[in-house]
Write a protein that holds these residues in place. Structure first.
Motif, short mmCIF file in Angstrom:
data_model
loop_
_atom_site.label_atom_id
_atom_site.label_comp_id
_atom_site.label_asym_id
_atom_site.label_seq_id
_atom_site.Cartn_x
_atom_site.Cartn_y
_atom_site.Cartn_z
N UNK A 93 0.84 -1.20 0.00
CA UNK A 93 0.00 0.00 0.00
C UNK A 93 0.87 1.24 0.00
N UNK A 94 1.87 1.27 0.86
CA UNK A 94 2.75 2.45 0.95
C UNK A 94 3.51 2.68 -0.35
N UNK A 95 4.01 1.61 -0.94
CA UNK A 95 4.80 1.75 -2.16
C UNK A 95 3.95 2.24 -3.32
N UNK A 96 2.73 1.72 -3.43
CA UNK A 96 1.86 2.17 -4.50
C UNK A 96 1.48 3.64 -4.32
N UNK A 97 1.14 4.03 -3.09
CA UNK A 97 0.81 5.43 -2.84
C UNK A 97 2.01 6.33 -3.12
N UNK A 98 3.21 5.89 -2.72
CA UNK A 98 4.42 6.69 -2.96
C UNK A 98 4.64 6.89 -4.45
N UNK A 99 4.49 5.85 -5.22
CA UNK A 99 4.73 5.97 -6.65
C UNK A 99 3.74 6.93 -7.29
N UNK A 100 2.50 6.91 -6.83
CA UNK A 100 1.49 7.81 -7.39
C UNK A 100 1.76 9.26 -6.97
N UNK A 101 2.10 9.46 -5.71
CA UNK A 101 2.32 10.82 -5.22
C UNK A 101 3.54 11.47 -5.85
N UNK A 102 4.51 10.66 -6.25
CA UNK A 102 5.72 11.19 -6.85
C UNK A 102 5.75 11.01 -8.37
N UNK A 103 4.63 10.52 -8.94
CA UNK A 103 4.51 10.35 -10.38
C UNK A 103 5.69 9.55 -10.95
N UNK A 206 -5.13 -1.88 -4.60
CA UNK A 206 -5.54 -1.11 -5.76
C UNK A 206 -5.29 0.38 -5.52
N UNK A 207 -5.23 1.12 -6.61
CA UNK A 207 -5.13 2.58 -6.50
C UNK A 207 -6.44 3.12 -5.93
N UNK A 208 -6.31 4.12 -5.08
CA UNK A 208 -7.49 4.69 -4.41
C UNK A 208 -7.44 6.20 -4.48
N UNK A 209 -8.52 6.81 -4.91
CA UNK A 209 -8.58 8.26 -4.98
C UNK A 209 -7.58 8.82 -5.98
N UNK A 210 -7.17 10.05 -5.75
CA UNK A 210 -6.27 10.72 -6.68
C UNK A 210 -4.83 10.27 -6.55
N UNK A 211 -4.44 9.79 -5.35
CA UNK A 211 -3.02 9.50 -5.16
C UNK A 211 -2.75 8.47 -4.07
N UNK A 212 -3.77 7.73 -3.67
CA UNK A 212 -3.59 6.78 -2.59
C UNK A 212 -3.67 5.34 -3.03
#
Length: 500
Positions: A93-103, A206-212
């Motif tokens: 979960x953390x890694x997926x959110x990190x990748x999304x937040x940092x594009x 799974x991806x959640x919201x705009x960046x989570x």
């Protein structure tokens, strides 16, 4: 601190291929940058707190980076920014959110057998689930919940210790989750169906919201549409599977037969008799042909069988020429472990082409196989087949699946293997000839085959979505739009959401 964009990250790592070291501070700074604003004073990522990478983290320049970044097929070399070996679901979960937040581009990896190198990526993040190893087996209920990090040998061994089995492929080092999510077939296919047919539940991030990101449960009662999609199209398309739940079957022992013919003189009759009998005999029998430039190999596994039974069922093939034949009787775990080839003994580089056959090969098609195998680039190169035909795999499981090739009588693939494992560039001189050989071989067989297997992707194929998933493509796109509308999970041949 100023905002650090993906462009900044890529500039910081642009020299990776030239040997530059990515400082851990770059990654930390990127995570901290998530607390910046968009100019209006609002947090950049208002719906999710800034993510931090957790788990066993390997960065470029770390001592274990070369081994951590290397795939099974050494033809493909990538230099990711960071590799996260998840130790639990929260790490994913953390890694997926990190990748999304940092594009930052992401790829998902389990057994490292992505045959086009698509589980790795330059200057991105690889989320590796191979260390999520667990097995919770309920023998009374005939179910097993396993971590997504188990490879096929580990899964077969754990289940066999309880006298149980599920369909897997034949190569033990392949990740169980990757094999299952693409379909999964092997010696038990005609008896138990595809590996994905036994999948009754999963945990997936799974991806959640705009960046989570978040973890959800999938089974026949919850998100049944996603379970359908995971059964045959789940690799890297909808999320990151962290555990799988299977319906398993009791299995005490098997009879394992191997027959060898020297040379290729008997190929036409061996192949023809195999394709007209093995896919249609007792469903307890799984069989494969493996053709090399100097020999023909036949393998058969008969569930709860005897020496006499397996020889009788394969007698039409064994009666051709004078093959050397051996039969072993034993537990499935013992037999499976016994026919494994150590990874270090395999060629470094591989190229395959997958295909299904719905009508027996005519003599001219078998001659194509013989003529190409006679000039194969190496002895390791081969033409491999797997019997389908009559059996459990011909029927959809409860809830259905995205795997469409149930009416095939057999699966096949030419494969070229060359180079020395662990020796960089050792196969370079042979690479053009090996790739040309398999391209010409696969093209010559096109009139006699159709479709393709997503676990053995055909790069450059026109209409590859239909080749992999047939009439299920549009439904997969609609499900993708529900669970990954922003197309976070994408690679060269990933399912796009319906809106794209």
């Amino acid at each position: 601190m100023p905002d650090i964009s993906r462009r900044t990250l890529l500039q910081a790592t642009a020299a990776v291929g030239a040997g530059a070291v990515v400082a851990p501070a770059v990654l930390a700074g990127a995570a901290q940058a998530a607390t910046g604003t968009d100019g209006s004073g609002a947090p950049i990522w208002a719906d999710c707190p800034p993510a931090e990478l957790t788990g066993r983290i390997v960065r470029f320049g770390d001592p274990d980076y070369p081994s951590a970044s290397l795939g099974w097929d050494e033809l493909f070399v990538r230099n990711p920014l960071v590799i996260v070996f998840a130790q639990n679901t929260q790490d994913v979960v953390n890694a997926l959110a990190w990748s999304r937040q940092n594009d930052v581009a992401l790829r998902v990896r389990s057994g490292r057998h992505s045959l086009e190198g698509w589980s790795n990526v330059d200057n991105g993040i690889v989320i590796d689930v191979s260390e999520l190893k667990s097995a919770d087996i309920d023998r009374a209920a005939l179910t097993a919940r396993v971590g997504a990090g188990l490879n096929q040998l580990e899964a077969v061994t754990a289940l066999a210790q309880q006298g149980l089995a599920v369909t897997t492929g034949t190569e033990g080092s392949v990740g169980l989750s990757g094999a299952t999510l693409g379909g999964g077939f092997g010696f038990l296919t005609r008896w138990l169906g595809m590996a994905c047919d036994s999948l009754i539940g999963a945990e997936i991030v799974v991806a959640s919201g705009a960046n989570g990101a978040r973890a959800i449960q999938v089974d026949l009662r919850n998100r049944r549409d996603l379970l359908w999609a995971l059964r045959g199209a789940g690799n890297g398309n909808f999320g990151i599977v962290t555990s799988l739940t299977y319906r398993v079957a009791p299995l005490r022992g098997v009879a394992y037969l191997q027959a060898t013919w020297s040379g290729l003189d008997d190929l036409r009759e061996v192949f023809d008799r195999w394709q007209r009998t093995a896919p249609f005999t007792d469903v307890r029998l799984g069989s494969q042909l493996e053709i090399h430039k100097s020999q023909i190999l036949l393998f058969g596994v008969l569930v709860e069988g005897t020496d006499a039974e397996v020889r009788r069922l394969l007698a039409p093939v064994l009666s051709v020429g004078s093959p050397q034949v051996t039969v072993q009787i034993g537990g499935w775990g013992e037999i499976y472990a016994g026919f494994q080839i150590p990874t270090q003994d395999e060629p470094a580089n591989w190229k395959f082409f997958s295909q299904f056959t719905r009508r027996p090969f005519p003599p001219e098609a078998i001659e194509i196989v013989r003529s190409f195998m006679a000039v194969a680039p190496t002895e390791d190169s081969n033409f491999f087949t797997q019997a389908f035909g009559v059996g459990a795999q011909a029927k959809q499981p409860v809830g259905g699946s995205a795997f469409p090739h149930r009416d095939a009588i057999f699966y096949s693939e030419p494969g070229a293997g060359w180079g020395t494992r662990g020796v960089p560039d050792s196969g370079d001189a042979l690479t053009p000839a090996a790739q040309a050989w398999i391209a010409e071989f696969s093209q010559a067989l096109r009139p006699y085959v159709d479709g393709a297997y997503v676990n053995v992707p055909n790069i450059g194929m026109q209409e590859w979505e239909t080749a992999y998933w047939g009439p299920n493509v549009e439904r997969l796109r609609r499900i993708k739009a529900v669970y990954d509308p922003h197309n976070v999970f994408q690679y060269e041949q990933s399912v796009p959401p319906a809106s794209c």
